[in-house]
Design a protein around this motif. Structure first.
Motif, short mmCIF file in Angstrom:
data_model
loop_
_atom_site.label_atom_id
_atom_site.label_comp_id
_atom_site.label_asym_id
_atom_site.label_seq_id
_atom_site.Cartn_x
_atom_site.Cartn_y
_atom_site.Cartn_z
N VAL A 1 -7.31 15.80 -12.72
CA VAL A 1 -6.85 14.41 -12.72
C VAL A 1 -5.67 14.27 -11.74
O VAL A 1 -5.60 13.34 -10.93
CB VAL A 1 -6.44 13.96 -14.14
N GLY A 2 -4.74 15.24 -11.81
CA GLY A 2 -3.60 15.22 -10.91
C GLY A 2 -4.05 15.28 -9.47
O GLY A 2 -3.54 14.55 -8.60
N PHE A 3 -5.04 16.12 -9.21
CA PHE A 3 -5.56 16.23 -7.85
C PHE A 3 -6.13 14.89 -7.40
O PHE A 3 -5.91 14.45 -6.26
CB PHE A 3 -6.61 17.33 -7.77
N ALA A 4 -6.87 14.24 -8.30
CA ALA A 4 -7.45 12.94 -7.97
C ALA A 4 -6.34 11.94 -7.63
O ALA A 4 -6.45 11.18 -6.67
CB ALA A 4 -8.30 12.43 -9.12
N ALA A 5 -5.25 11.99 -8.41
CA ALA A 5 -4.13 11.07 -8.15
C ALA A 5 -3.52 11.36 -6.78
O ALA A 5 -3.22 10.45 -6.01
CB ALA A 5 -3.07 11.20 -9.25
N GLN A 6 -3.39 12.64 -6.48
CA GLN A 6 -2.78 12.97 -5.19
C GLN A 6 -3.71 12.61 -4.03
O GLN A 6 -3.27 12.21 -2.96
CB GLN A 6 -2.39 14.44 -5.13
N LEU A 7 -5.01 12.75 -4.28
CA LEU A 7 -5.99 12.32 -3.29
C LEU A 7 -5.82 10.81 -3.04
O LEU A 7 -5.90 10.34 -1.91
CB LEU A 7 -7.40 12.64 -3.78
N GLY A 8 -5.56 10.09 -4.15
CA GLY A 8 -5.30 8.65 -4.05
C GLY A 8 -4.08 8.37 -3.18
O GLY A 8 -4.10 7.49 -2.33
N TYR A 9 -3.03 9.18 -3.39
CA TYR A 9 -1.83 9.05 -2.55
C TYR A 9 -2.20 9.23 -1.08
O TYR A 9 -1.80 8.45 -0.21
CB TYR A 9 -0.78 10.09 -2.96
N PHE A 10 -2.99 10.27 -0.83
CA PHE A 10 -3.36 10.63 0.54
C PHE A 10 -4.12 9.48 1.21
O PHE A 10 -3.80 9.06 2.33
CB PHE A 10 -4.21 11.90 0.50
N ILE A 11 -5.09 8.95 0.47
CA ILE A 11 -5.93 7.89 1.04
C ILE A 11 -5.12 6.61 1.27
O ILE A 11 -5.17 6.01 2.35
CB ILE A 11 -7.15 7.62 0.14
N THR A 12 -4.31 6.24 0.26
CA THR A 12 -3.56 4.99 0.43
C THR A 12 -2.51 5.12 1.53
O THR A 12 -2.27 4.17 2.28
CB THR A 12 -2.85 4.58 -0.89
N ARG A 13 -1.91 6.29 1.65
CA ARG A 13 -0.92 6.45 2.72
C ARG A 13 -1.61 6.42 4.09
O ARG A 13 -1.07 5.89 5.06
CB ARG A 13 -0.15 7.76 2.56
N MET B 1 0.83 -1.21 0.00
CA MET B 1 0.00 0.00 0.00
C MET B 1 0.86 1.26 0.00
O MET B 1 0.61 2.21 -0.74
CB MET B 1 -0.89 -0.02 1.25
N ALA B 2 1.96 1.19 0.79
CA ALA B 2 2.85 2.35 0.85
C ALA B 2 3.48 2.61 -0.52
O ALA B 2 3.71 3.76 -0.90
CB ALA B 2 3.93 2.10 1.89
N GLU B 3 3.72 1.51 -1.29
CA GLU B 3 4.32 1.69 -2.62
C GLU B 3 3.33 2.31 -3.59
O GLU B 3 3.69 3.22 -4.35
CB GLU B 3 4.80 0.34 -3.16
N ILE B 4 2.09 1.82 -3.55
CA ILE B 4 1.05 2.39 -4.41
C ILE B 4 0.96 3.89 -4.13
O ILE B 4 0.89 4.72 -5.03
CB ILE B 4 -0.33 1.74 -4.12
N SER B 5 1.01 4.19 -2.83
CA SER B 5 0.88 5.58 -2.39
C SER B 5 1.96 6.45 -3.01
O SER B 5 1.68 7.51 -3.58
CB SER B 5 0.94 5.61 -0.87
N SER B 6 3.22 6.00 -2.95
CA SER B 6 4.27 6.89 -3.49
C SER B 6 4.21 6.95 -5.01
O SER B 6 4.53 7.98 -5.60
CB SER B 6 5.66 6.49 -2.99
N THR B 7 3.77 5.85 -5.65
CA THR B 7 3.59 5.91 -7.11
C THR B 7 2.55 6.96 -7.48
O THR B 7 2.74 7.74 -8.41
CB THR B 7 3.13 4.53 -7.64
N LEU B 8 1.45 6.95 -6.71
CA LEU B 8 0.37 7.91 -7.00
C LEU B 8 0.87 9.34 -6.83
O LEU B 8 0.55 10.23 -7.62
CB LEU B 8 -0.82 7.66 -6.07
N LEU B 9 1.67 9.57 -5.79
CA LEU B 9 2.18 10.92 -5.57
C LEU B 9 3.08 11.35 -6.73
O LEU B 9 2.99 12.46 -7.24
CB LEU B 9 2.96 10.99 -4.25
N TYR B 10 3.91 10.38 -7.16
CA TYR B 10 4.80 10.68 -8.27
C TYR B 10 4.00 10.99 -9.54
O TYR B 10 4.28 11.97 -10.24
CB TYR B 10 5.74 9.49 -8.49
N SER B 11 2.94 10.19 -9.78
CA SER B 11 2.13 10.46 -10.98
C SER B 11 1.46 11.81 -10.87
O SER B 11 1.41 12.56 -11.84
CB SER B 11 1.06 9.39 -11.22
N ALA B 12 0.94 12.12 -9.66
CA ALA B 12 0.29 13.42 -9.48
C ALA B 12 1.25 14.54 -9.85
O ALA B 12 0.89 15.49 -10.55
CB ALA B 12 -0.19 13.58 -8.04
N PHE B 13 2.48 14.38 -9.40
CA PHE B 13 3.49 15.40 -9.68
C PHE B 13 3.68 15.59 -11.19
O PHE B 13 3.66 16.70 -11.71
CB PHE B 13 4.81 14.99 -9.02
#
Lengths: 543, 394
Positions: B51-63, B1-13
């Motif tokens: 879309v980027g915001f949604a990805a970062q929201l995904g990072y937030f939730i998974t983290r 889960m932590a890995e998904i989270s950092s991937t999502l943050l990277y994609s958001a960026f």
């Protein structure tokens, strides 16, 4: 002073610049648009300037003065964070030397100016008081006349009033019913009078500023009430595990509260825990997970007299953690500090040095040591002197730092049938100094420790007032900033239909409403005088 | 889960980066292209930002799921969240005003904030007892949202200044605009230089005497320009040019000062390069690109304060006071972080009162918004890193 009667027949109080009913400028040099902020109403501060009271009133009612007060308080507050305030420096240091030794000359100046106690200083309190006064006077000066003016305003406005508005247009012809319908669809409240229209929306937002100022005043009042006796208790309570202590500040007619510390719990995060593994392995020590005191609350019978051993009645059990205070009556106990493994009891044995033979054991309660310990068969030990927290003072004499048994040391007298006069020895941790050549010695035979918990005892009767103030402030600030007061006037004149509009803020939103209006009806688009002239000004400057 | 989270943050960026590019396309300066072009690319930019915001929201939730607590508990998590709230604030204000130029500046500032965040340790850390409260998420998220919206007033104010201040002659105003732009560039400098030295595995060790008078080893990860006070160098790396003054307290004060100097230096180099390429002031180069109506910019920055101020007050003062009462038994204690939140509040209160008088619209108001953002960043960064207090968790 006499009132001014407008040509429309409305009688306005002395000092009014725009007729409160029809908006006609009551003097030739009145600027309509800039008077619109307070509807050209008669404000005390703008009308009288004779007496001392007038001038004081005028001073505090000025927004400029208010802003200056805010800025001064802001700067003062910032200065207070340059070096730590007195409450944040270590408790056992002298501030007079601490600031200089830690921060050099600047620190010394900081201390000498009293900035180490800035937020409690008389001048800071006076500044806050002046700001409070400014809030009250500025609100009364504007709020009351504004309320009256908005209540008296009439549908039909004077031509000069209409013409001078920032947004204005003249249409050849326009269908009133259509305009009214469209404005109502935009949720305006529309009134009609002799073929003229007045549409308004969000009048309540005009009260936002005054509501939030009321909230601030309640808040500041609540904060001041703390200094009244009985409103506020702030004490600290240290209790050893397994002991009961009276809770300071909780004595009343119907008794005194006591607290028993049944257990103090300190938990650390497990370094092996997978989730936090990488974070925990990068720190040196352990990371705390929980500080907790399990307690039982007792209360004395109402009629107990001081000095007697109180008869305690159990009230309830509880667990106190950081973020989870223990509440009873109007009091709350907060987990604030702790001390692990404080020395509690120390045991010794009387030993004959030559043979190693032991003649009985004694246990000293380090908080209430007894004077004499009889070991039987003619053997006894007396405590001549006791230093709970031993130190050699400046005269190289044994002394104690305080009453806490952190480094206990004793002067024992040992008596036996062989040494009836007694032998003296100084005994401390890793220390045993004899007065002469002794036959006997005190040998160390164990120690008992206890954990302590520190709890903050708090009663605060001002909280609800402060909370109420904060709540009202939030309502007011939302009301004033998330809504705005939009007004549209439609008047039928000889040369066509006049339209004018005004808002106290968010002109963009008002213009969107008007665009919609002129799109849906035959009303000519309203022209914004201000942005047009500004644009011209700018382009002329660029040339 | 932590890995998904950092991937999502990277994609958001990365998505935010594209969004910036699309917004830049929408205001590109080609004469033969029409409003339809602006509208099209603006819309694409906006959708990309969402879309980027949604990805970062995904990072937030998974983290959150991975750590078991709201990821706003250390400087990395908080600063990332602050960047996310800036994007949200931009989305809200764009929805109201549809100004593409705002996106060209707001998205890069949010990107900078998120990139800056990633320089802090990213490990999922456990909550110390003081932070174990529902108020952590309530207080921190609301305060960050308020600050994010107030940050948009800065962006809009900065565009106003770039748009309106006369660039044909050098003046105090043009200098200050350059200083603001230089500070933004220094953040880029900081990120580049940290990554560079980290990549090279640079280390310099010193031995110092700590507060308990015990020798302690501290390690710099950049060449030490400012050495520790009374420190002894343990290896033959670059010799410090000077020692950190001893009154600079706090954990690792000298390392922070050193990093700060490096950021300013690398920022200066980047800024100098840009000036060489552009052959004029950066604001002067930007000026012809921004053609937004100044009145609209003024309106947006005022509106951003009007929306952000109540949220900031609620989160950073009222919720903060409620939590402080629960955790520390007093709702107010003049802790530096509290004081700076109050200063921010007072500053914007003064701004709102100044807006009542005529002369403070437009340019003066824009300068105030820039100053306001400086106060917010000071509270976010300096108070945690420099002034010690109850809020120094990282």
């Amino acid at each position: 002073m006499q009132s001014i009667t407008c040509e429309c027949g409305h009688s306005n109080p002395y000092g009014t610049s725009l007729c409160q009913a029809c908006g006609k400028p009551l003097d030739n040099d009145v600027e309509v648009l800039s008077s619109m902020r307070y509807e050209g109403s008669a404000r005390r501060s703008q009308t009288y300037n004779k007496t001392f009271v007038d001038r004081t009133w005028n001073f505090f009612s000025s927004v400029r003065v208010g802003v200056w007060l805010i800025i001064i308080i802001l700067v003062a507050a910032a200065i207070g964070t340059i070096f730590p305030q007195e409450t944040f420096i270590p408790p056992n240091v002298d501030p007079a030397t601490h600031y200089e030794s830690e921060y050099g000359t600047l620190g010394l100046i900081y201390y000498l100016l009293g900035f180490h106690k800035l937020y409690g200083s008389w001048w800071f309190i006076i500044l806050l008081g002046m700001l409070g006064l400014s809030i009250i006077i500025a609100s009364l000066d504007r709020g009351i006349p504004l309320y009256k003016a908005l209540k008296t305003q009439r549908v039909t406005r004077h031509d000069q009033f209409m013409k001078k508005q920032r947004l204005f247009s003249v249409s050849k012809e326009a269908e009133l019913e259509e305009i009214k319908y469209t404005l109502e669809s935009l949720r305006y409240k529309v009134r009609e009078e002799k073929g003229n229209l007045f549409a308004e929306k969000g009048r309540f937002s005009r009260w936002g500023a005054y509501v939030n100022h009321v909230g601030l005043i309640i808040f500041l009042t609540g904060a001041m009430l703390r200094f009244f006796p009985g409103m506020y208790v702030d004490e600290i309570l240290w209790v050893r595990e397994g002991e009961k202590a009276s809770i300071p500040g909780t004595k009343s007619e119907d008794g005194q509260y006591y607290l028993e510390n049944k257990e103090f719990i300190l938990e650390m995060y497990d370094k092996e825990e997978k989730k936090f593994n990488s974070a925990l392995s990068s720190v040196d020590g352990e990371v705390a997970k929980n500080y907790q005191s399990n307690v039982t609350l007792y209360k004395t019978k109402p009629n107990h007299t001081i000095g007697e051993d109180p008869e305690l009645v159990k009230v309830k059990d509880g667990e106190i953690r950081v973020n989870e205070p223990f509440k009873f009556d109007s009091f709350a106990l907060y987990q604030t500090d702790f001390k692990l493994n404080e020395f509690n009891k120390m045991s010794f044995e009387l030993e004959e040095k030559a043979t190693g033979k032991k003649f009985g054991k004694l246990t000293v309660d380090l908080h209430e040591p007894e004077k004499k310990y009889d070991l039987g068969n003619g053997y006894r030990v007396e405590i001549e002197e006791y230093f709970p927290n031993f130190i050699l003072n400046e005269q190289k004499q044994p002394s104690t730092v305080n009453n806490l048994p952190d480094n206990p040391a004793f002067v024992f007298s040992m008596y036996s049938p062989d040494t009836p006069k007694g032998e003296k020895a100084f005994v401390g941790i890793q220390k045993n100094i004899e007065a002469g050549e002794n036959l006997f010695k005190m040998s160390f035979a164990g120690i008992e420790t206890k954990d302590l918990t520190a709890l903050t005892v708090r009663k605060d009767h001002t909280l609800w007032i402060i909370a109420l103030g904060g709540f009202i402030f939030m309502i007011g600030v939302t009301q004033g900033l998330y809504w705005n007061y939009r007004r549209i006037w439609i008047k039928q004149n000889q040369d066509g239909v006049w339209a004018a509009a005004h808002t106290n803020k968010n002109w963009y939103g008002l213009k969107k409403d008007l665009d919609f209006l002129s799109e849906k009806t035959s009303l000519a688009a309203l022209v914004d005088k201000e942005s047009d002239t500004k644009e011209e000004y700018r382009s002329s400057r660029r040339v | 889960m932590a890995e998904i989270s950092s991937t999502l943050l990277y994609s958001a960026f990365m998505i935010y980066l594209f969004s910036t590019l699309f917004f830049a396309m929408s205001i590109s300066d080609k004469k033969n292209e029409k409003a339809a072009h602006t509208k099209k690319w603006g819309k694409i930019g906006f959708i990309t930002a969402c879309v980027g915001f949604a990805a970062q929201l995904g990072y937030f939730i998974t983290r959150w799921i991975a750590s078991g607590h709201a990821p706003v508990s250390n400087l990395f998590e908080f600063t990332t969240f602050f960047g996310m709230m800036m994007v949200l604030a931009f989305i809200i204000l764009y929805a109201i005003y549809r100004t593409n130029g705002l996106g060209v500046f707001a998205m890069p500032v949010a990107l900078l904030v998120i990139a800056y965040a990633s320089m802090f340790p990213k490990d999922i850390s456990p909550l110390i007892p003081a932070l174990q409260s529902d108020w952590l998420k309530i207080h921190v998220t609301t305060a960050a949202l308020g600050e994010g919206i107030l940050a948009i007033s800065f962006v809009s104010g900065l565009i106003y200044l770039i748009r309106t201040v006369d660039q044909s002659v050098s003046s105090k105003k043009t200098k200050w605009i350059e200083i603001v732009l230089y500070s933004l560039i220094s953040v880029v400098g900081f990120i580049i230089i940290s990554l560079a030295f980290k990549g090279a595995g640079y280390e310099a060790s010193f031995e110092i005497m700590n507060d308990q008078n015990q020798p302690e080893k501290i390690v710099y990860d950049m060449p030490a320009i400012a050495g520790p006070a009374n420190g002894e160098q343990l290896d033959d790396t670059f010799n410090p040019l000077f020692s950190t003054p001893s009154w600079m307290n706090g954990a690792n004060a000298s390392i922070k000062l050193n990093t700060f100097i490096w950021s300013l230096l690398s920022g200066a180099i980047l800024y100098g390069l840009l000036r060489l390429i552009l052959r004029k002031r950066i604001a002067a180069a930007l000026q012809p690109k921004v053609k937004i109506n100044p009145d609209l910019l003024d309106e947006i920055s005022y509106r951003a304060v009007a929306i952000g101020f109540p949220i900031f007050t609620l989160g950073a003062l009222i919720f903060a006071m409620i939590w402080a009462q629960e955790a520390w038994s007093r709702f107010w204690g003049w802790d530096p972080k509290e004081v700076w939140a109050l200063i921010t509040f007072l500053f914007y209160a003064a701004y709102l009162h100044l807006r009542l008088s005529r002369g403070w619209h437009g340019e003066k108001s824009a300068w105030l918004c820039v100053l306001g953002f400086w106060i917010i960043t000071f509270n976010l960064i300096a108070v945690n890193l420099v002034l010690v207090g109850l809020h120094s968790y990282a």
